[in-house]
Structure formats: structure tokens, C-alpha cells
Design an enzyme around this catalytic site. Structure first.
Site, PDB file in Angstrom:
ATOM      1  NE  ARG A  16     -24.173 -17.220 -28.552  1.00 23.09           N
ATOM      2  CZ  ARG A  16     -24.259 -16.896 -27.267  1.00 23.09           C
ATOM      3  NH1 ARG A  16     -25.354 -17.160 -26.581  1.00 23.09           N
ATOM      4  NH2 ARG A  16     -23.256 -16.267 -26.663  1.00 23.09           N
ATOM      5  CG  HIS A 208     -20.263 -12.538 -23.184  1.00 22.90           C
ATOM      6  ND1 HIS A 208     -20.379 -12.944 -24.504  1.00 22.90           N
ATOM      7  CD2 HIS A 208     -21.528 -12.597 -22.694  1.00 22.90           C
ATOM      8  CE1 HIS A 208     -21.638 -13.231 -24.781  1.00 22.90           C
ATOM      9  NE2 HIS A 208     -22.359 -13.025 -23.701  1.00 22.90           N
ATOM     10  CB  CYS A 241     -29.170 -15.204 -21.150  1.00 24.29           C
ATOM     11  SG  CYS A 241     -29.107 -16.970 -20.764  1.00 24.29           S
ATOM     12  CG  ASN A 250     -24.103  -9.833 -25.988  1.00 23.88           C
ATOM     13  OD1 ASN A 250     -24.982 -10.423 -26.613  1.00 23.88           O
ATOM     14  ND2 ASN A 250     -23.277 -10.440 -25.186  1.00 23.88           N
TER      15      ASN A 250
HETATM   16  P1  HMG Z   1     -30.998 -32.279 -22.747  1.00 20.04           P
HETATM   17  O1  HMG Z   1     -32.454 -32.370 -23.050  1.00 20.04           O
HETATM   18  O2  HMG Z   1     -30.556 -32.440 -21.316  1.00 20.04           O
HETATM   19  O3  HMG Z   1     -30.175 -33.258 -23.698  1.00 20.04           O
HETATM   20  O4  HMG Z   1     -30.495 -30.882 -23.287  1.00 20.04           O
HETATM   21  P2  HMG Z   1     -30.027 -34.803 -23.745  1.00 20.04           P
HETATM   22  O5  HMG Z   1     -28.583 -35.076 -23.986  1.00 20.04           O
HETATM   23  O6  HMG Z   1     -30.719 -35.452 -22.585  1.00 20.04           O
HETATM   24  O7  HMG Z   1     -30.842 -35.194 -25.086  1.00 20.04           O
HETATM   25  C1  HMG Z   1     -32.253 -35.063 -25.186  1.00 20.04           C
HETATM   26  C2  HMG Z   1     -32.656 -35.042 -26.650  1.00 20.04           C
HETATM   27  O8  HMG Z   1     -32.124 -33.859 -27.245  1.00 20.04           O
HETATM   28  C3  HMG Z   1     -32.108 -36.202 -27.481  1.00 20.04           C
HETATM   29  O9  HMG Z   1     -33.046 -36.451 -28.512  1.00 20.04           O
HETATM   30  C4  HMG Z   1     -30.863 -35.629 -28.119  1.00 20.04           C
HETATM   31  O10 HMG Z   1     -30.518 -36.257 -29.317  1.00 20.04           O
HETATM   32  C5  HMG Z   1     -31.310 -34.199 -28.370  1.00 20.04           C
HETATM   33  P3  HMG Z   1     -34.024 -37.737 -28.459  1.00 20.04           P
HETATM   34  O11 HMG Z   1     -33.087 -38.905 -28.369  1.00 20.04           O
HETATM   35  O12 HMG Z   1     -34.849 -37.529 -27.204  1.00 20.04           O
HETATM   36  O13 HMG Z   1     -34.788 -37.595 -29.737  1.00 20.04           O
HETATM   37  N1  HMG Z   1     -30.166 -33.283 -28.383  1.00 20.04           N
HETATM   38  C6  HMG Z   1     -29.889 -32.396 -29.384  1.00 20.04           C
HETATM   39  N2  HMG Z   1     -30.508 -32.105 -30.523  1.00 20.04           N
HETATM   40  C7  HMG Z   1     -29.931 -31.152 -31.317  1.00 20.04           C
HETATM   41  N3  HMG Z   1     -28.795 -30.516 -30.995  1.00 20.04           N
HETATM   42  C8  HMG Z   1     -28.155 -30.775 -29.844  1.00 20.04           C
HETATM   43  C9  HMG Z   1     -28.710 -31.746 -28.986  1.00 20.04           C
HETATM   44  N4  HMG Z   1     -28.314 -32.226 -27.797  1.00 20.04           N
HETATM   45  C10 HMG Z   1     -29.209 -33.159 -27.438  1.00 20.04           C
HETATM   46  N5  HMG Z   1     -27.028 -30.127 -29.554  1.00 20.04           N
HETATM   47  C11 HMG Z   1     -28.864 -29.298 -24.035  1.00 20.04           C
HETATM   48  C12 HMG Z   1     -29.149 -30.472 -23.107  1.00 20.04           C
HETATM   49  C13 HMG Z   1     -27.556 -28.668 -23.646  1.00 20.04           C
HETATM   50  C14 HMG Z   1     -28.794 -29.789 -25.462  1.00 20.04           C
HETATM   51  C15 HMG Z   1     -30.035 -28.311 -23.873  1.00 20.04           C
HETATM   52  O14 HMG Z   1     -30.161 -27.985 -22.512  1.00 20.04           O
HETATM   53  C16 HMG Z   1     -29.850 -27.050 -24.661  1.00 20.04           C
HETATM   54  O15 HMG Z   1     -29.893 -27.087 -25.881  1.00 20.04           O
HETATM   55  N6  HMG Z   1     -29.667 -25.929 -23.978  1.00 20.04           N
HETATM   56  C17 HMG Z   1     -29.459 -24.674 -24.675  1.00 20.04           C
HETATM   57  C18 HMG Z   1     -29.345 -23.563 -23.748  1.00 20.04           C
HETATM   58  C19 HMG Z   1     -28.955 -22.314 -24.494  1.00 20.04           C
HETATM   59  O16 HMG Z   1     -28.774 -22.290 -25.697  1.00 20.04           O
HETATM   60  N7  HMG Z   1     -28.823 -21.224 -23.727  1.00 20.04           N
HETATM   61  C20 HMG Z   1     -28.432 -19.951 -24.253  1.00 20.04           C
HETATM   62  C21 HMG Z   1     -26.993 -19.933 -24.676  1.00 20.04           C
HETATM   63  S1  HMG Z   1     -25.860 -19.714 -23.337  1.00 20.04           S
HETATM   64  C22 HMG Z   1     -25.772 -18.007 -23.135  1.00 20.04           C
HETATM   65  O17 HMG Z   1     -26.510 -17.283 -23.753  1.00 20.04           O
HETATM   66  C23 HMG Z   1     -24.727 -17.443 -22.226  1.00 20.04           C
HETATM   67  C24 HMG Z   1     -23.531 -16.853 -22.983  1.00 20.04           C
HETATM   68  O18 HMG Z   1     -23.951 -15.863 -23.893  1.00 20.04           O
HETATM   69  C25 HMG Z   1     -22.542 -16.217 -21.974  1.00 20.04           C
HETATM   70  C26 HMG Z   1     -23.207 -15.242 -20.998  1.00 20.04           C
HETATM   71  O19 HMG Z   1     -23.871 -14.295 -21.443  1.00 20.04           O
HETATM   72  O20 HMG Z   1     -23.035 -15.466 -19.814  1.00 20.04           O
HETATM   73  C27 HMG Z   1     -22.778 -17.933 -23.755  1.00 20.04           C
HETATM   74 MG    MG Z   2     -24.421 -13.835 -23.438  1.00 27.02          MG
END
Ligand code: HMG
Ligand code: MG
Length: 301
Positions: A16, A208, A241, A250
Site C-alpha cells: 500500500r 509509522h 506519500c 517507510n
Molecule cells: P473527494 O473527491 O473529496 O470525494 O475525495 P467525494 O466524497 O467528494 O466524492 C467525489 C467522487 O469520488 C464521487 O464520484 C465519489 O463516488 C468518488 P462521482 O459521484 O463524482 O462519480 N469517490 C470514490 N471512488 C472510489 N473510492 C472511494 C471514493 N470516495 C469517493 N473511496 C477522497 C475524497 C478521500 C476519496 C480522496 O481525497 C482520496 O481518495 N484521497 C486519497 C489520498 C491518499 O490515498 N493519500 C495517501 C494515503 S495516506 C498516507 O500515505 C499516510 C499514511 O501512510 C501515514 C503516514 O505516513 O503519515 C497512512
Molecule cells: Mg505512510
């Protein structure tokens, strides 16, 4: 003499956190084969993908297919990142043992990462946590930028505690604390853990660490000295990220295993299998992964 934990549990987040930031995409067949290899290494938990919007993280657009196709080892706990109800729906369809919700202690990083303010994120996660728990799933709450934010600088422990308190109130089982940009030094770890361990049991906390500046091993050592025994790591040190520019992957599972086994701490994981799985993904990505222990292994193979 330091009293080390007898056993440390590593969560493999390479499939992931590792793959989410790679330029070259990996085929679903290769992901499945790779996760199956990792499943046979003795690791207890694998975060196999992320059910976010594919537009935001195209490399993990096949999360459902991966979840359905991997061979589930009964000794391994399979979790995935889940941002909202739609993500949870997809994750339940694909099969998960645990859902990992995520948000940031920093307002700006939260907004850039998940398109919501912290205040707007709470009700979304409250529902996801409630529904995942109703389905009998374990829920981990990730909190990003617990030390520093790429946009706001230093993050005070009070901000982290505020998010911890909310997520625990909503019912998360444990918390994974992210040094998202890999900037912390051991004194920062100390300061945060002093505050958190005054409130929460050490078993609830997972560290993490990203390894942007090579501090992750030192930070893990400091965490171990506080009695923590749960860490996230990534095969070969893969990852980063996408919403934290410049952040490296990581801490490498390979390097953490070398440290832990050298200290006499058990993990249940076979280092040679981790090296083998690292070579597999390194070949598929066509690049050299940053793990020093992997480089040494390859130089002597
Ligand atoms: P958004 O655009 O604000 O979502 O995204 P929305 O609720 O307004 O929906 C917009 C459209 O997206 C809609 O479709 C939804 O159905 C669709 P439409 O009606 O326009 O056709 N939608 C989705 N489709 C598939 N799967 C979903 C989903 N949700 C909504 N789950 C959202 C908000 C959170 C989904 C978006 O901002 C996003 O996907 N962000 C991902 C960010 C990400 O993955 N970042 C990296 C991971 S975090 C990380 O790495 C940190 C960590 O490792 C810890 C650390 O290191 O600190 C964990
Ligand atoms: Mg991370």
C-alpha cells in the site's frame, strides 16, 4: 540494561504505502504473486492495498481485484486503507480483516491528502469506524504528520492528542502514528511518547516512520526503549506519500528485521524470505530499493 520487548509485530505496508507512490505501475498478477510471497514470510499483518479514489492513487486502482485474488494465509491479518463509506463498501467486498482509516494532525496536510478539513473528516470517519466495527472488523486509526508537517512545520503534541481522542472515542482499536515526511529525531519521539503514554496503553500505539533522512532506525530504537512493540515497515524501503513532497518510503522491513533480530527480539519473520520478496518487487519496478540490508544481501549473494 535496557529491557527490550520479547516480540515485535511488524505490519508490512509495502503493497500500500510502498506502491502508492511508485511511477511505474505493477500488474495485478505481480502484486498478487508478491503479496503471496510476503504472506509466506512469517509476517503477521499485511496492508495489501488502499480503497481510495483511483484518480488520486492510480497505482492502487485494482485494490478490489488484489483483495479477491490474494491467497489468504490464516496466520496473516490482511488490512487496507479506507477513507470513507465507498472505500469501506469496496474493502468489504474484496475481503479485509481490518480497516485502516486515516487523517492528519495538521490541517493543511489533511486538506491536501483527503480534500477535507479536520472538522469535516470526523463525521466521515465516525461512520466508517462504526460500520466497520459492526461488520466485526478491527479498525486502526492512522494519524499523519504527528511530528512535522510539510506545510505547517512543527506539530504540537496537543494537536495529535486531539485527533487520538476523537478516533478512540469513535471506536478505533489502535492508532498508527505517522512521521509522514521522515523528519523526526529521537528527542521528538520521546516528547510525543511521554505525552501519549501518560494517556494510552503502549499496546494501542503503532509507530509509522518514513526514512527520508535516515532517522527511522534511531526512532524505532527510542520507541522500543519506551516499550513499544508495533511498527509499520515496507519491503526494501519502498514508498512515500504523494501528498508530502520529497518524503521517502517507510523504514525498510529488511533493516528493521536486522536490528530486531540482532537485539534478540523475536518477530516470527524469516529475513531470507523478505529479501527474496524485495528482489522480486525491485526487479518489477526496475529500480534499486533503498534498504541497506537488501544491498548487503545482494552484494554477498
Ligand atoms: P473527494 O473527491 O473529496 O470525494 O475525495 P467525494 O466524497 O467528494 O466524492 C467525489 C467522487 O469520488 C464521487 O464520484 C465519489 O463516488 C468518488 P462521482 O459521484 O463524482 O462519480 N469517490 C470514490 N471512488 C472510489 N473510492 C472511494 C471514493 N470516495 C469517493 N473511496 C477522497 C475524497 C478521500 C476519496 C480522496 O481525497 C482520496 O481518495 N484521497 C486519497 C489520498 C491518499 O490515498 N493519500 C495517501 C494515503 S495516506 C498516507 O500515505 C499516510 C499514511 O501512510 C501515514 C503516514 O505516513 O503519515 C497512512
Ligand atoms: Mg505512510
Amino acid at each position: 540494561m535496557t529491557h527490550w520487548p520479547d516480540f515485535v509485530q511488524l505490519k508490512e505496508v509495502g503493497p500500500r504505502d510502498g506502491l502508492q507512490n511508485e511511477k511505474r505501475s505493477i500488474s495485478t498478477d505481480d502484486k498478487v504473486a508478491w503479496i503471496n510471497m510476503v504472506s509466506d514470510s512469517g509476517v503477521r499483518e499485511i496492508e495489501y492495498s488502499s480503497f481510495v479514489h483511483p484518480k488520486w492513487i492510480p497505482n492502487l486502482a485494482d485494490a478490489r481485484e488484489v483483495g479477491k485474488r490474494i491467497r489468504k494465509n490464516p496466520d496473516v491479518f490482511y488490512s487496507a486503507l479506507v477513507p470513507n463509506q465507498k472505500g469501506l463498501e469496496h474493502a468489504l467486498e474484496a475481503g479485509i480483516d481490518g480497516a485502516s482509516v486515516f487523517m492528519s494532525a495538521s490541517e493543511t496536510h489533511n486538506k491536501k491528502n483527503i480534500n477535507k478539513t479536520i472538522g469535516e473528516t470526523y463525521p466521515v470517519l465516525r461512520e466508517v469506524i462504526r460500520d466497520a466495527k459492526q461488520e466485526g472488523k478491527h479498525v486502526t486509526g492512522y494519524i499523519s504528520t504527528v511530528f512535522d508537517c510539510p506545510y505547517e512545520g512543527k506539530i504540537m503534541p496537543e494537536k495529535v492528542i486531539r485527533v487520538c481522542e476523537q478516533l478512540l472515542e469513535y471506536g478505533v482499536d489502535d492508532l498508527s502514528l505517522g512521521d509522514t515526511i521522515g523528519s523526526a529525531v529521537p528527542t521528538q519521539v520521546e516528547r510525543l511518547l511521554e505525552v501519549l503514554l501518560a494517556r494510552y496503553q503502549k499496546e494501542k500505539l503503532i509507530m509509522h516512520f518514513h526514512d527520508t533522512r535516515g532517522m527511522a532506525i534511531a526512532n524505532i530504537m527510542r520507541s522500543l526503549q519506551y516499550g513499544l512493540s508495533r511498527f509499520d515497515s515496507s519491503l526494501g524501503g519502498l514508498g512515500g506519500c504523494p501528498y508530502a513532497p520529497g518524503a521517502a518510503g517507510n523504514v525498510a522491513t529488511n533493516d528493521v528485521l536486522y536490528l530486531l533480530h540482532g537485539l534478540g527480539i523475536k518477530t516470527g519473520i524469516q529475513e531470507d524470505k523478505i529479501q527474496e520478496a524485495s528482489v522480486f518487487i525491485q526487479d518489477r519496478l526496475g529500480k534499486v530499493l533503498p534498504s541497506k540490508s537488501l544491498a548487503y544481501h545482494l552484494s554477498t549473494a
